[in-house]
Design an enzyme around this catalytic site. Structure first.
Site, PDB file in Angstrom:
ATOM      1  N   TYR A 156       0.985  -1.223   0.028  1.00 32.03           N
ATOM      2  CA  TYR A 156      -0.048  -0.025  -0.085  1.00 32.03           C
ATOM      3  C   TYR A 156       0.872   1.048   0.106  1.00 32.03           C
ATOM      4  O   TYR A 156       1.853   1.468   0.943  1.00 32.03           O
ATOM      5  CB  TYR A 156      -0.943  -0.082   1.311  1.00 32.03           C
ATOM      6  CG  TYR A 156      -1.703   1.206   1.141  1.00 32.03           C
ATOM      7  CD1 TYR A 156      -2.954   1.430   0.456  1.00 32.03           C
ATOM      8  CD2 TYR A 156      -1.492   2.091   2.520  1.00 32.03           C
ATOM      9  CE1 TYR A 156      -3.564   2.624   0.549  1.00 32.03           C
ATOM     10  CE2 TYR A 156      -2.154   3.293   2.551  1.00 32.03           C
ATOM     11  CZ  TYR A 156      -3.520   3.293   1.417  1.00 32.03           C
ATOM     12  OH  TYR A 156      -4.186   4.685   1.812  1.00 32.03           O
ATOM     13  N   ASP A 251       9.447   2.991  -0.583  1.00 35.74           N
ATOM     14  CA  ASP A 251       8.546   3.498   0.382  1.00 35.74           C
ATOM     15  C   ASP A 251       8.910   3.111   1.761  1.00 35.74           C
ATOM     16  O   ASP A 251       8.612   2.080   2.186  1.00 35.74           O
ATOM     17  CB  ASP A 251       7.201   3.101  -0.064  1.00 35.74           C
ATOM     18  CG  ASP A 251       5.934   3.473   0.771  1.00 35.74           C
ATOM     19  OD1 ASP A 251       6.213   4.454   1.775  1.00 35.74           O
ATOM     20  OD2 ASP A 251       4.977   3.443   0.378  1.00 35.74           O
ATOM     21  N   LYS A 279       5.281   9.496   8.932  1.00 42.94           N
ATOM     22  CA  LYS A 279       5.134   8.755  10.208  1.00 42.94           C
ATOM     23  C   LYS A 279       5.984   9.226  11.307  1.00 42.94           C
ATOM     24  O   LYS A 279       5.882  10.303  11.930  1.00 42.94           O
ATOM     25  CB  LYS A 279       4.897   7.271  10.170  1.00 42.94           C
ATOM     26  CG  LYS A 279       3.543   6.814   9.178  1.00 42.94           C
ATOM     27  CD  LYS A 279       3.456   5.352   9.673  1.00 42.94           C
ATOM     28  CE  LYS A 279       2.323   5.072   8.530  1.00 42.94           C
ATOM     29  NZ  LYS A 279       1.091   5.416   8.743  1.00 42.94           N
TER      30      LYS A 279
END
Length: 441
Positions: A156, A251, A279
């Site tokens: 994702y 990623d 994050k």
């Protein structure tokens, strides 16, 4: 009902009146009652808990219940909730103004901290992981003059149109292979391959290499549950892409600064052209980034022709929180995170084994998850062999025992350095009943 019952060895009842009332109100004015789908508990059933406060390793819900937190805001909170130095940094920044729409010293400091820890030479700050990956792909297309992107099933990379094809996380949870609203034209530019399958990558480049701008991969997958790359997989991606004039985008929105000071690429180096972060680098506030080699980043506006912009990019509050969080993240912190993760893995494994529940623990540094299956899990198909009913029963029993887990079988568990003996004892106390519930499901 308060946390005092659990402290005495009791269990919370299934109902949560305050959260139920808030959820009813939210559903009337917010689609599905939540602002990010996995929060709705649809994968596990029941009422999502509305949290009102966090302190160290604990979350407190609107009904006054206390939970040991193994979600940590989906990864950012490596120091736990409301760390005094992070809170102070945000307060100091807010007192000077919340946003200026100009360059600020804080964004230079945060960019320098990221560059100093990672293999990237230049970095652009943005507001979310989705924005980072979307921008990295646009840049890769602009650099190469090609249109197609290769991604892996179960990985994702945010909710940009071209990346919602065989995605993990919320999409896997709800069983939606694609999303309505994504056009055939957008989807046609995305080639989806099995994760950890080098031969499949080689084959697609042999057939379509001249049209492929980039391969994008999670540094270590965490959105189909945790599935680490097999030895040499990321290095093989770099070799294949570069042989065909394409770029490799790694990623690290989830793994970056969580599993090691330099992210996954600090543990498992690979010659990535672009890397995305998020994050942890925001310290719990909205912030993300993408970066890479200077000659690639030179194509980005205003230095080059590939356009990307954002009014709140480099927001001073987010930069202050991120900088404070990263500066606290020293070698001792990562040792503590690793040790805590290993302790919890051992507790869960012991409880599930005693109850006879088939399971596999999967790790990527201090990120981990449990697959309720006997099968080896190396990709999305393997992840989908698990018994999601067993996870659902396990989740609710842990919730009743005062432990907040990700409300999906397809998510990573996260630990913080704030998890102490009291939190570990609460986790250990909840596990035997939860394992028995999973066995009976």
């Amino acid at each position: 009902m308060t946390d005092s019952l659990h402290a005495a060895g009791g269990r919370y009842p299934a109902d949560a009146p305050a959260s139920e009332a808030l959820f009813d109100r939210a559903r009337a004015i917010v689609p599905g009652g939540v602002n990010s789908p996995v929060r709705a508990f649809r994968a596990v059933g029941g009422t999502p808990r509305f949290m009102v406060r966090g302190e160290g390793p604990w979350l407190f819900d609107a009904d006054g219940r206390r939970y040991a937190d193994l979600v940590c805001s989906w990864g950012p909170l490596i120091h736990g909730h409301a760390h005094p130095e992070v809170v102070a940094a945000v307060q100091q920044a807010a007192a000077l103004g919340t946003s200026f729409g100009t360059p600020t010293p804080g964004e230079v400091e945060l960019a320098a901290e990221i560059v100093g820890r990672t293999p990237v030479e230049q970095v652009r700050l943005v507001n979310s992981g989705t924005e980072a990956t979307m921008s990295a792909i646009r840049l890769a297309r602009g650099v190469t003059g090609r249109s197609k992107i290769v991604k892996f099933a179960g990985c994702y990379h945010g909710h940009a149109d071209g990346l919602l094809a065989a995605a993990g996380s919320g999409v896997a949870t709800f069983g939606l292979p694609d999303s309505p609203g994504v056009t055939k034209a957008a989807a046609s530019e995305t080639i989806v391959l099995p994760y950890n399958d080098v031969a499949a990558v080689e084959a697609v480049f042999a057939a379509d290499g001249a049209e492929i701008a980039a391969v994008i991969t999670e540094a270590a997958a965490g959105n189909m549950g945790v599935v680490a790359p097999r030895d040499g997989f990321n290095q093989a991606l770099a070799r294949i892409t570069h042989a065909h004039g394409a770029l490799l985008i790694v990623d690290e929105v989830m793994t970056g600064f969580r599993v090691a000071p330099g992210g996954w690429l600090g543990l498992d180096p690979a010659d990535a052209d672009l890397v995305t972060y998020g994050k942890v680098m925001g310290g719990g506030l909205p912030a993300a980034a993408f970066g890479g080699r200077a000659e690639v980043m030179a194509h980005l506006a205003p230095a080059g022709p590939v356009y990307q912009a954002g009014t709140l990019s480099g927001n001073p509050l987010a930069c202050a929180a991120g900088l404070a969080s990263l500066r606290l993240a020293d070698a001792a912190l990562y040792r503590r995170l690793d040790e805590t993760a290993a302790t919890i893995q051992g507790l869960v494994t012991d409880a599930l084994s005693k109850a006879g529940v088939p399971h596999r623990v999967a790790t990527a540094g201090n990120m981990f998850s449990f697959f309720f299956t006997d099968a080896d899990v190396r990709d999305y198909d393997g992840a989908r062999t698990q018994d999601v009913a067993a996870f659902k029963a396990f989740f609710h029993a842990m919730l009743a025992g005062g432990v907040y887990l990700p409300p999906s079988a397809y998510e990573s568990w996260f630990v913080s350095a704030a998890i102490d003996d009291a939190a570990l004892e609460q986790i250990a106390a909840a596990l035997p009943a939860a394992a028995e519930e999973a066995a009976a499901a």
